[in-house]
Motif scaffolding. Structure first.
Motif, mmCIF file in Angstrom:
data_model
loop_
_atom_site.group_PDB
_atom_site.id
_atom_site.type_symbol
_atom_site.label_atom_id
_atom_site.label_comp_id
_atom_site.label_asym_id
_atom_site.label_seq_id
_atom_site.Cartn_x
_atom_site.Cartn_y
_atom_site.Cartn_z
ATOM 1 N N ASP A 92 -16.324 2.113 -22.867
ATOM 2 C CA ASP A 92 -15.974 2.656 -21.549
ATOM 3 C C ASP A 92 -15.576 1.502 -20.639
ATOM 4 O OD1 ASP A 92 -15.551 4.351 -19.512
ATOM 5 O OD2 ASP A 92 -17.664 4.753 -19.067
ATOM 6 N N SER A 302 -18.819 -0.889 -20.630
ATOM 7 C CA SER A 302 -20.094 -0.300 -21.040
ATOM 8 C C SER A 302 -19.856 0.696 -22.167
ATOM 9 C CB SER A 302 -20.780 0.390 -19.849
ATOM 10 O OG SER A 302 -19.952 1.431 -19.348
ATOM 11 N N LEU A 303 -20.934 1.264 -22.694
ATOM 12 C CA LEU A 303 -20.830 2.286 -23.737
ATOM 13 C C LEU A 303 -20.604 3.663 -23.116
ATOM 14 C CD1 LEU A 303 -23.646 1.289 -26.267
ATOM 15 C CD2 LEU A 303 -21.193 1.263 -26.686
ATOM 16 N N ASN A 304 -19.757 4.438 -23.722
ATOM 17 C CA ASN A 304 -19.469 5.788 -23.249
ATOM 18 C C ASN A 304 -20.524 6.745 -23.808
ATOM 19 O OD1 ASN A 304 -18.354 8.439 -22.876
ATOM 20 N ND2 ASN A 304 -16.361 7.460 -22.540
ATOM 21 N N LYS A 305 -21.451 7.135 -22.964
ATOM 22 C CA LYS A 305 -22.568 7.983 -23.407
ATOM 23 C C LYS A 305 -22.108 9.387 -23.799
ATOM 24 C CE LYS A 305 -25.618 4.780 -22.498
ATOM 25 N NZ LYS A 305 -26.369 4.120 -23.611
ATOM 26 N N GLN A 306 -21.114 9.911 -23.116
ATOM 27 C CA GLN A 306 -20.655 11.270 -23.405
ATOM 28 C C GLN A 306 -20.050 11.371 -24.801
ATOM 29 O OE1 GLN A 306 -17.961 12.239 -20.224
ATOM 30 N NE2 GLN A 306 -19.625 12.761 -18.795
ATOM 31 N N GLN A 308 -20.684 9.361 -27.270
ATOM 32 C CA GLN A 308 -21.798 9.181 -28.200
ATOM 33 C C GLN A 308 -22.519 10.500 -28.456
ATOM 34 O OE1 GLN A 308 -23.611 5.468 -26.226
ATOM 35 N NE2 GLN A 308 -24.364 5.366 -28.315
ATOM 36 N N GLN A 309 -22.790 11.232 -27.376
ATOM 37 C CA GLN A 309 -23.515 12.489 -27.494
ATOM 38 C C GLN A 309 -22.727 13.513 -28.308
ATOM 39 O OE1 GLN A 309 -26.589 12.877 -26.513
ATOM 40 N NE2 GLN A 309 -26.758 15.024 -27.151
ATOM 41 N N VAL A 327 -20.103 1.525 -32.141
ATOM 42 C CA VAL A 327 -21.141 1.108 -31.195
ATOM 43 C C VAL A 327 -21.425 -0.383 -31.366
ATOM 44 C CG1 VAL A 327 -23.610 1.276 -30.696
ATOM 45 C CG2 VAL A 327 -22.234 3.335 -30.810
#
Length: 478
Positions: A92, A302-306, A308-309, A327
């Motif tokens: 992200d 940053s990491l895209n949490k959405q 990932q989910q 990741v």
């Protein structure tokens, strides 16, 4: 002869000599078979599994990425992050308004948070720069697109004196063209106005002006091409003997050479470098120099949490493997960015502490510095420091400089301290600017003055620095 032949009647009733010969051949074959078997047993040539330990040096992709990110400039880093974000959906990248877009808004609105910069920007296009003037001449000439692009690149690599700061070989590598094409384009640039532009040396600059002058002195080109040093040193008898012309005629040629312009680019306005965004800023606050990294224009990663989910909820093994791989890549890049900022900040702090006098008083007080000093101070490898200062620019109280500028070399002074080449050049320029123009200072006089100022420098070094600054000798300046 095969086995069936041996069993025939003809063989049974053959001569005694033939039987003896056959017997010897059989014995020889048996001997060879036994010998080979013995050698195999002695050498233990039977297939076996051996376990051996060996050491080899390998660099992981994560370390390679950290090295690459460390040496990138801010502009290149932005391009690299754009590339990585397009390849990794789990990465992200949050883009913020950079300085250039903010400047555009300020111009449209007619206001600015920095009034000085705004005024400079608004007046920057009122006068053509040297590069713009050369490019406009190239457009009017009948050149192919390829030659125009090469010539335009060379016009953008001239210093403020109008000299070319890049070799044809380096230009060819940058443009992915042949060196011959660059040389042809350089001839086209040197044919532009003002005469002497895009020269690589002082000698070439003067030669170009002489060749283009229809009323040039007939001996001037030969004197500059073959006897410039002797002419500058005033070796009149030597020149008289070599050229076989009267001394008065040589002095007449010298008078003409003095009318030539050794710095043809100085007559034109130069860029203010307003578009360069420094990687860091050094400011003095409460008698202390503070270092701050410039984050303007650099996105947050940053990491895209959405994403990932979504991948996790799919329940697919392939999706989980895909997520795990990307990741790790994203986390490695984030760590590389943090390492870059940390290392660059430490290096900048060390440079600030070493060059405190320069930051307070200017180029004359620039201290000689090498990579080893900073590396030992920070307990880093020299190669790490070298990569950290590559392609980096810092804004200081004395102006904007590349970090490589602070790693200057120079001789030691009489009191044991070191003097940078920049400091010596500054002093040479000051002395020449303040000299009596009717009686200019010779290299020997410049040497004596600086020796009295605790700068034990040789006349040869003074001459070397003077030529690097494209300043004529005293005889040619008078």
């Amino acid at each position: 002869m095969d086995y069936n032949d041996f069993c025939t009647v003809d063989f049974i009733y053959s001569s005694f000599e033939t039987k003896i010969l056959f017997f010897l051949i059989c014995q020889l074959l048996l001997y060879n078979i036994y010998t080979i078997e013995w050698q195999v047993r002695m050498l233990n040539l039977s297939p076996t599994v051996l376990l051996q330990q060996s050491q080899s040096l390998s660099i992981s992709p994560k370390i390679l990425q950290s090295i690459h990110v460390l040496q990138l400039s801010s502009v290149d880093l932005v391009s690299y992050l754009q590339e990585q974000s397009s390849e990794n959906p789990l990465l992200d990248v949050l883009w913020t308004d950079n300085i250039s877009s903010q400047r555009t808004k300020n111009k449209l609105n007619g206001v600015s948070s920095n009034t000085v910069v705004s005024l400079l920007e608004l007046t920057a296009n009122q006068e053509d720069t040297l590069e713009m003037m050369l490019v406009s001449q190239l457009r009017l000439a009948n050149h192919s697109d390829r030659q125009y692009k090469i010539a335009k690149f060379l016009a953008g690599n001239l210093n403020e004196n109008g000299y070319l700061t890049i070799t044809p070989k380096e230009a060819a590598q940058c443009l992915h063209v042949s060196e011959e094409e660059v040389t042809e384009a350089l001839d086209k640039v040197q044919a532009l106005e003002p005469a002497g532009i895009a020269a690589r040396t002082l000698q070439e600059c003067l030669e170009i002006q002489i060749r283009r002058d229809e009323n040039a002195d007939p001996y001037a080109e030969k004197l500059v091409s073959c006897y410039l040093n002797e002419l500058g040193a005033g070796k009149w008898k030597y020149l008289d003997r070599e050229l076989n012309i009267p001394l008065d005629r040589i002095k007449q040629s010298l008078a003409y050479i003095r009318t030539l312009n050794p710095k043809p680019g100085l007559a034109y306005k130069h860029h203010q470098n307003l578009d360069i965004i420094p990687d860091a800023v050094i400011q003095k606050f409460l008698n202390r120099h503070m270092v701050s990294l410039n984050q303007a224009g650099i996105p947050k990663v940053s990491l895209n949490k959405q994403v990932q989910q979504l991948i996790f909820e799919s329940g697919s093994k392939e999706a989980e493997e895909y997520m795990k791989k990307h990741v790790q890549t994203a986390m490695g890049l984030i760590q590389s960015l943090e390492d870059r900022q940390h290392t660059l900040f430490r290096v900048l702090e060390a440079i600030t502490e070493e060059q405190m006098m320069f930051l307070d008083k200017g180029s004359f007080f620039l201290k000689p510095l090498n990579l080893k000093t900073i590396a030992e101070r920070l307990q880093l490898h020299e190669s790490t420091v070298s990569r950290a200062i590559q392609n980096k620019v810092v804004q200081t109280p004395q102006g904007m400089y590349e970090l490589k500028f602070f790693f200057a070399k120079g001789p030691s002074t009489a009191d044991g301290e070191a003097a940078s080449a920049e400091r010596i050049k500054c002093r040479i320029q000051e002395l020449i600017d303040g000299e009596n123009k009717s009686k200019p200072l010779s290299d020997q006089q410049l040497t004596e003055i600086m020796n009295k100022e605790n700068l034990p420098i040789s006349r040869r070094t003074v001459m070397k620095y003077r030529e690097e600054m494209n300043i004529l000798s005293s005889r040619l300046r008078g």
